[in-house]
Design a protein around this motif. Structure first.
Motif, PDB file in Angstrom:
ATOM      1  N   ASP A 216     -44.705 -15.498 -31.195  1.00  0.00           N
ATOM      2  CA  ASP A 216     -45.085 -14.091 -31.255  1.00  0.00           C
ATOM      3  C   ASP A 216     -46.158 -13.778 -30.206  1.00  0.00           C
ATOM      4  O   ASP A 216     -47.315 -14.165 -30.332  1.00  0.00           O
ATOM      5  CB  ASP A 216     -45.616 -13.776 -32.657  1.00  0.00           C
ATOM      6  N   ALA A 217     -45.739 -13.052 -29.168  1.00  0.00           N
ATOM      7  CA  ALA A 217     -46.676 -12.720 -28.090  1.00  0.00           C
ATOM      8  C   ALA A 217     -47.775 -11.774 -28.557  1.00  0.00           C
ATOM      9  O   ALA A 217     -48.841 -11.699 -27.931  1.00  0.00           O
ATOM     10  CB  ALA A 217     -45.928 -12.102 -26.915  1.00  0.00           C
ATOM     11  N   SER A 218     -47.549 -11.062 -29.652  1.00  0.00           N
ATOM     12  CA  SER A 218     -48.620 -10.192 -30.138  1.00  0.00           C
ATOM     13  C   SER A 218     -49.816 -11.016 -30.622  1.00  0.00           C
ATOM     14  O   SER A 218     -50.950 -10.519 -30.658  1.00  0.00           O
ATOM     15  CB  SER A 218     -48.119  -9.294 -31.273  1.00  0.00           C
ATOM     16  N   MET A 219     -49.565 -12.283 -30.969  1.00  0.00           N
ATOM     17  CA  MET A 219     -50.674 -13.145 -31.382  1.00  0.00           C
ATOM     18  C   MET A 219     -51.550 -13.527 -30.186  1.00  0.00           C
ATOM     19  O   MET A 219     -52.736 -13.820 -30.351  1.00  0.00           O
ATOM     20  CB  MET A 219     -50.127 -14.393 -32.082  1.00  0.00           C
ATOM     21  N   ILE A 220     -50.967 -13.539 -28.987  1.00  0.00           N
ATOM     22  CA  ILE A 220     -51.769 -13.757 -27.779  1.00  0.00           C
ATOM     23  C   ILE A 220     -52.767 -12.620 -27.620  1.00  0.00           C
ATOM     24  O   ILE A 220     -53.955 -12.832 -27.351  1.00  0.00           O
ATOM     25  CB  ILE A 220     -50.861 -13.865 -26.537  1.00  0.00           C
ATOM     26  N   LEU A 221     -52.275 -11.411 -27.805  1.00  0.00           N
ATOM     27  CA  LEU A 221     -53.138 -10.243 -27.698  1.00  0.00           C
ATOM     28  C   LEU A 221     -54.224 -10.269 -28.775  1.00  0.00           C
ATOM     29  O   LEU A 221     -55.394 -10.009 -28.507  1.00  0.00           O
ATOM     30  CB  LEU A 221     -52.286  -8.984 -27.827  1.00  0.00           C
ATOM     31  N   ASP A 222     -53.822 -10.622 -29.993  1.00  0.00           N
ATOM     32  CA  ASP A 222     -54.772 -10.634 -31.109  1.00  0.00           C
ATOM     33  C   ASP A 222     -55.838 -11.722 -30.971  1.00  0.00           C
ATOM     34  O   ASP A 222     -56.911 -11.623 -31.571  1.00  0.00           O
ATOM     35  CB  ASP A 222     -54.025 -10.829 -32.431  1.00  0.00           C
ATOM     36  N   ALA A 223     -55.541 -12.757 -30.182  1.00  0.00           N
ATOM     37  CA  ALA A 223     -56.467 -13.887 -30.063  1.00  0.00           C
ATOM     38  C   ALA A 223     -57.642 -13.596 -29.143  1.00  0.00           C
ATOM     39  O   ALA A 223     -58.649 -14.318 -29.165  1.00  0.00           O
ATOM     40  CB  ALA A 223     -55.725 -15.124 -29.552  1.00  0.00           C
ATOM     41  N   LEU A 224     -57.542 -12.546 -28.331  1.00  0.00           N
ATOM     42  CA  LEU A 224     -58.561 -12.315 -27.306  1.00  0.00           C
ATOM     43  C   LEU A 224     -59.975 -12.152 -27.869  1.00  0.00           C
ATOM     44  O   LEU A 224     -60.913 -12.771 -27.352  1.00  0.00           O
ATOM     45  CB  LEU A 224     -58.184 -11.111 -26.453  1.00  0.00           C
ATOM     46  N   PRO A 225     -60.218 -11.354 -28.904  1.00  0.00           N
ATOM     47  CA  PRO A 225     -61.597 -11.220 -29.395  1.00  0.00           C
ATOM     48  C   PRO A 225     -62.213 -12.553 -29.814  1.00  0.00           C
ATOM     49  O   PRO A 225     -63.389 -12.818 -29.523  1.00  0.00           O
ATOM     50  CB  PRO A 225     -61.463 -10.268 -30.593  1.00  0.00           C
TER      51      PRO A 225
END
Length: 419
Positions: A216-225
């Motif tokens: 899930d690439a959205s988890m890449i986005l969510d991991a940034l913070p």
């Protein structure tokens, strides 16, 4: 008659900045680095011999403290604070293999060694002056230490350290490389399937089916913070703190060497360099392209539809078609369908999420059994099926409120003003 405060001189300004960093950043309740005793230690034009310097120091400190017993008591108190500063780590390490950075770090270490060695000798001399029987021996050590050639070497090292930290000419500063630390840490997370796989069902019988788990690439986005907070807390803030510890040592040494002498005005340059270093730290996050950072990570590490699926037949809106997907379509949690709003995450494909905004998207399955009737009446069993969803909106990190990590914001709040 009304009196007005005059601006502090070069010594008071330099020592005040060193004091502020020492107490607020290094978390050490150190002795007051602006103490008049420090300003009285510098060599003046009359200090041509060790004996002359010893008499000068004894006279100057007696005027401030009184007799020798009071002087040694004062030096004993000051030495405790100096020891605490001396214990602060000043070396900066990095896992980044960039050749220019590694060369800068090597030069930083060489110049830092000049500051460290002189500060250690300075600390030892103050310890010697804290005892009446070794007071003269301690002043003799200071006499040797504060000779112009040696002090100039420390001043030059401090100038070099400024250039290496902030950057000079075409050379990038070590401080700016801290943004690369974030990029490197983020890439490591984005490339790790253990941190970017959405697991919905752990039943071994469902292994390999996208409705059980999918990348899930959205988890890449969510991991940034989390990456930002972790990297600033564990890598960047310690590196910047080490750089500031070096500034405290260099400033303290030069304040003692030049305070009360005709060279006191030279502290203005060292102070300005320290303020420039603080200023570069203050703008570090502002120069970090957070949205671009996430876009690049998704583009580099998001998992596209497999090649085998790209060349297969798909059941799409009741028709049998060749794959409508290519490498620009990556796995993404498209959420539950409208008729099942509480059904949780759902495997999908989204087109170029790194472009942000409204993105074409489908929910997808790979369980087979999708029988599609062909125009000639025959049927094709499609292993893959795709169902259009209205759209997926991919927000930028900054739209989602991702900003400066709290730990870095707290660190910056401890710094003295940059100018």
């Amino acid at each position: 008659m009304e009196t007005t405060l005059t601006d502090p001189g070069p010594y008071e300004t330099a020592a005040g900045i060193a004091q502020s960093i020492a107490v607020n950043v290094l978390s050490e309740q150190v002795a007051d680095l602006t103490d008049p005793a420090f300003a009285a230690l510098g060599l003046d034009s009359a200090s041509g011999t060790q004996d002359a310097y010893y008499k000068q120091i004894l006279t100057a400190l007696t005027a401030i403290e009184g007799d020798l017993a009071a002087i040694t008591a004062k030096m004993n108190a000051l030495s405790a604070g100096i020891d605490k500063i001396e214990a602060q780590l000043t070396q900066i390490s990095s896992q980044i293999t960039d050749a220019e950075l590694q060369a800068a770090l090597l030069q930083y270490a060489q110049n830092l060694n000049v500051v460290e060695q002189n500060y250690q000798t300075f600390a030892a001399a103050i310890v010697g002056m804290a005892n009446a029987t070794t007071f003269e021996q301690g002043t003799n050590s200071l006499f040797d230490l504060f000779q112009a050639t040696n002090v100039d070497a420390v001043a030059t090292a401090m100038r070099n350290i400024h250039d290496l930290l902030v950057g000079s000419g075409e050379l990038r500063g070590i401080i700016s490389y801290q943004a690369v630390e974030v990029t490197q840490a983020y890439a490591k997370v984005a490339a790790d399937p253990a941190q970017t796989t959405r697991v919905i069902n752990t039943d071994p019988a469902l292994a390999g089916l996208w409705f059980a788990s999918f990348p899930d690439a959205s988890m890449i986005l969510d991991a940034l913070p989390g990456v930002l907070s972790d990297t600033f807390g564990k890598v960047i803030v310690p590196a910047l703190t080490a750089a500031l510890a070096c500034q405290v040592k260099g400033l303290s040494f030069l304040c003692a060497a030049w305070g009360g002498t005709i060279n006191a005005s030279s502290l203005t340059t060292v102070t300005a360099d320290t303020q420039a270093i603080i200023g570069a730290m203050g703008t570090l996050f502002a120069g970090m392209p957070v949205d671009d950072l996430a876009a690049i990570a998704m583009k580099n590490y998001a998992t596209p539809v497999p090649l085998s699926a790209q060349s297969a037949q798909w059941a799409l809106q009741g028709d049998t078609v060749g794959s409508p997907f290519d490498n620009d379509w990556v796995f993404w949690n498209v959420g539950p369908p409208p008729d099942l709003p509480n059904s949780g995450p759902r495997a999908g494909l989204v087109a170029t999420p790194w472009a942000y905004g409204i993105r074409p998207s489908f929910s997808v399955e790979n369980e087979g059994g999708n029988m599609v009737e062909n125009p000639d009446g025959s049927f094709t069993n499609c292993q893959y099926a795709a169902y259009p969803v209205p759209f997926s909106y991919v927000s930028t990190p900054t739209q989602n409120g991702v900003g400066m990590p709290a730990n870095f914001k707290a660190f910056l709040a401890t710094l003295p003003a940059a100018s």
